[in-house]
Design a protein around this motif. Sequence first.
Motif, PDB file in Angstrom:
ATOM      1  N   LEU A 124       0.919  -1.267  -0.027  1.00  0.00           N
ATOM      2  CA  LEU A 124      -0.161   0.020   0.081  1.00  0.00           C
ATOM      3  C   LEU A 124       1.031   1.207  -0.064  1.00  0.00           C
ATOM      4  O   LEU A 124       0.592   2.381  -0.564  1.00  0.00           O
ATOM      5  CB  LEU A 124      -0.814   0.119   1.278  1.00  0.00           C
ATOM      6  CG  LEU A 124      -2.028  -1.223   1.210  1.00  0.00           C
ATOM      7  CD1 LEU A 124      -2.912  -0.942   2.646  1.00  0.00           C
ATOM      8  CD2 LEU A 124      -3.152  -0.795   0.002  1.00  0.00           C
ATOM      9  N   LYS A 125       1.926   1.236   0.762  1.00  0.00           N
ATOM     10  CA  LYS A 125       2.838   2.522   0.963  1.00  0.00           C
ATOM     11  C   LYS A 125       3.600   2.693  -0.620  1.00  0.00           C
ATOM     12  O   LYS A 125       3.974   3.676  -0.744  1.00  0.00           O
ATOM     13  CB  LYS A 125       3.934   2.242   1.769  1.00  0.00           C
ATOM     14  CG  LYS A 125       3.350   2.320   3.279  1.00  0.00           C
ATOM     15  CD  LYS A 125       4.446   2.162   4.211  1.00  0.00           C
ATOM     16  CE  LYS A 125       3.920   2.339   5.866  1.00  0.00           C
ATOM     17  NZ  LYS A 125       5.104   2.188   6.702  1.00  0.00           N
ATOM     18  N   GLU A 126       3.689   1.858  -1.533  1.00  0.00           N
ATOM     19  CA  GLU A 126       4.141   1.922  -2.713  1.00  0.00           C
ATOM     20  C   GLU A 126       3.286   2.801  -3.722  1.00  0.00           C
ATOM     21  O   GLU A 126       3.631   3.328  -4.643  1.00  0.00           O
ATOM     22  CB  GLU A 126       4.495   0.545  -3.465  1.00  0.00           C
ATOM     23  CG  GLU A 126       5.715  -0.038  -2.749  1.00  0.00           C
ATOM     24  CD  GLU A 126       6.080  -1.466  -3.242  1.00  0.00           C
ATOM     25  OE1 GLU A 126       5.363  -1.814  -4.581  1.00  0.00           O
ATOM     26  OE2 GLU A 126       6.522  -2.154  -2.999  1.00  0.00           O
ATOM     27  N   PHE A 127       2.101   2.742  -3.512  1.00  0.00           N
ATOM     28  CA  PHE A 127       0.837   3.538  -4.300  1.00  0.00           C
ATOM     29  C   PHE A 127       1.106   5.092  -4.105  1.00  0.00           C
ATOM     30  O   PHE A 127       1.297   5.624  -3.104  1.00  0.00           O
ATOM     31  CB  PHE A 127      -0.572   3.235  -4.044  1.00  0.00           C
ATOM     32  CG  PHE A 127      -0.634   1.924  -4.767  1.00  0.00           C
ATOM     33  CD1 PHE A 127      -1.452   1.888  -5.847  1.00  0.00           C
ATOM     34  CD2 PHE A 127      -0.288   0.445  -4.189  1.00  0.00           C
ATOM     35  CE1 PHE A 127      -1.634   0.452  -6.433  1.00  0.00           C
ATOM     36  CE2 PHE A 127      -0.584  -0.517  -4.674  1.00  0.00           C
ATOM     37  CZ  PHE A 127      -1.407  -0.721  -5.972  1.00  0.00           C
ATOM     38  N   GLU A 131      -6.353   4.750  -0.743  1.00  0.00           N
ATOM     39  CA  GLU A 131      -7.017   4.945   0.436  1.00  0.00           C
ATOM     40  C   GLU A 131      -7.688   3.705   0.817  1.00  0.00           C
ATOM     41  O   GLU A 131      -8.006   2.903   0.193  1.00  0.00           O
ATOM     42  CB  GLU A 131      -7.928   5.972   0.079  1.00  0.00           C
ATOM     43  CG  GLU A 131      -9.229   5.875  -0.773  1.00  0.00           C
ATOM     44  CD  GLU A 131     -10.008   6.911  -1.192  1.00  0.00           C
ATOM     45  OE1 GLU A 131      -9.791   7.930  -0.726  1.00  0.00           O
ATOM     46  OE2 GLU A 131     -11.301   6.703  -1.602  1.00  0.00           O
ATOM     47  N   VAL A 132      -7.812   3.470   2.169  1.00  0.00           N
ATOM     48  CA  VAL A 132      -8.479   2.390   2.706  1.00  0.00           C
ATOM     49  C   VAL A 132      -9.402   2.738   3.657  1.00  0.00           C
ATOM     50  O   VAL A 132      -9.434   3.584   4.575  1.00  0.00           O
ATOM     51  CB  VAL A 132      -7.472   1.408   3.477  1.00  0.00           C
ATOM     52  CG1 VAL A 132      -8.186   0.214   4.002  1.00  0.00           C
ATOM     53  CG2 VAL A 132      -6.403   0.954   2.557  1.00  0.00           C
ATOM     54  N   GLY A 133     -10.944   2.335   3.156  1.00  0.00           N
ATOM     55  CA  GLY A 133     -12.030   2.525   4.005  1.00  0.00           C
ATOM     56  C   GLY A 133     -12.341   1.332   4.603  1.00  0.00           C
ATOM     57  O   GLY A 133     -12.157   0.311   4.541  1.00  0.00           O
ATOM     58  N   ASN A 167       0.594   4.983   9.775  1.00  0.00           N
ATOM     59  CA  ASN A 167       1.361   4.804   8.763  1.00  0.00           C
ATOM     60  C   ASN A 167       1.541   5.563   7.484  1.00  0.00           C
ATOM     61  O   ASN A 167       2.032   5.254   6.365  1.00  0.00           O
ATOM     62  CB  ASN A 167       1.326   3.315   8.459  1.00  0.00           C
ATOM     63  CG  ASN A 167       2.099   2.293   9.571  1.00  0.00           C
ATOM     64  OD1 ASN A 167       3.470   2.142   9.376  1.00  0.00           O
ATOM     65  ND2 ASN A 167       1.459   2.110  10.600  1.00  0.00           N
ATOM     66  N   GLY A 168       0.611   6.638   7.389  1.00  0.00           N
ATOM     67  CA  GLY A 168       0.556   7.564   6.363  1.00  0.00           C
ATOM     68  C   GLY A 168      -0.386   7.198   5.176  1.00  0.00           C
ATOM     69  O   GLY A 168      -0.251   7.545   4.188  1.00  0.00           O
ATOM     70  N   ILE A 169      -1.203   6.098   5.548  1.00  0.00           N
ATOM     71  CA  ILE A 169      -2.054   5.577   4.584  1.00  0.00           C
ATOM     72  C   ILE A 169      -3.508   6.458   4.608  1.00  0.00           C
ATOM     73  O   ILE A 169      -4.055   6.556   5.881  1.00  0.00           O
ATOM     74  CB  ILE A 169      -2.563   4.208   4.686  1.00  0.00           C
ATOM     75  CG1 ILE A 169      -1.264   3.427   4.480  1.00  0.00           C
ATOM     76  CG2 ILE A 169      -3.548   3.643   3.558  1.00  0.00           C
ATOM     77  CD1 ILE A 169      -0.565   3.348   3.172  1.00  0.00           C
TER      78      ILE A 169
END
Length: 258
Positions: A124-127, A131-133, A167-169
């Motif tokens: 996820l951090k590579e994108f 966003e994750v809901g 974690n910045g997501i």
Amino acid sequence: MEQRIIKTDAKEIFTKTNLPGADYVINQYVGCSHNCSYCYARFMARWKGYGGWGTWLEAKMNAPELVKGRQVKGQVFMSSVSDAYQSTEKDLELTRRILDNLNKSTQLSILTKSNLVLRDMDLLKEFENVEVGFTINSFEGKKKELFEHNSPTNNERIETMKILKENGIKTFAFISPIIPGLIDIEEIIGQTKEIADYYWFEAINLRGAGKEFTEILETNYPESLRLVRDKHLFADYIESLRKKVVRSGIKTKGIEIH
């Protein structure tokens, strides 16, 4: 009840959609082990012919290969007729392999109820734009047993959202299904205001939820069902909800009423 896993190959994995805020959906799975009693995707059982909703799960085994080298314009939503992080994902890892292969400039939005999403934090951090809901509601105790028996608790979802945020997501809260007397909007906002970048609100759609869910409400929460069925009373309820949302000062992308 153990689900029958049906492994298939798909011709395409990016599907155009009319869902609010999305241009394409990715459904690597059809069906869901969470088997929530109000699930709007149960109509898929009529199309697939595998049996009753909740008894089977279709897994598109070539989905990770279908996203390789692809780039679509607009927002991609994962997923509309399943949960990308339901229990079967632990073994099949279709979602993880899709994230690994997906172009990292893809505008990706994931909606889940599961803390399994934390497993894929590295990807996820590579994108550039992800966003994750989390579907959040007030279903605990008896309500949880009746409506969302197989899914993680709301507290687990909120804690997972917090970890992603730290974690910045980017995160969002999908408050659904909204049912008078069974959902405490102010409490949910209070629990998530510091960790949700924005909110969606969705009122219950009895037609989409189906006859069995309506019968559950009628048996256990008849007053809530009466309020939903009365157009004027339900409209008043939704208007009071809008006012609560405005007073809270949160950012919202809409209150969906079907």
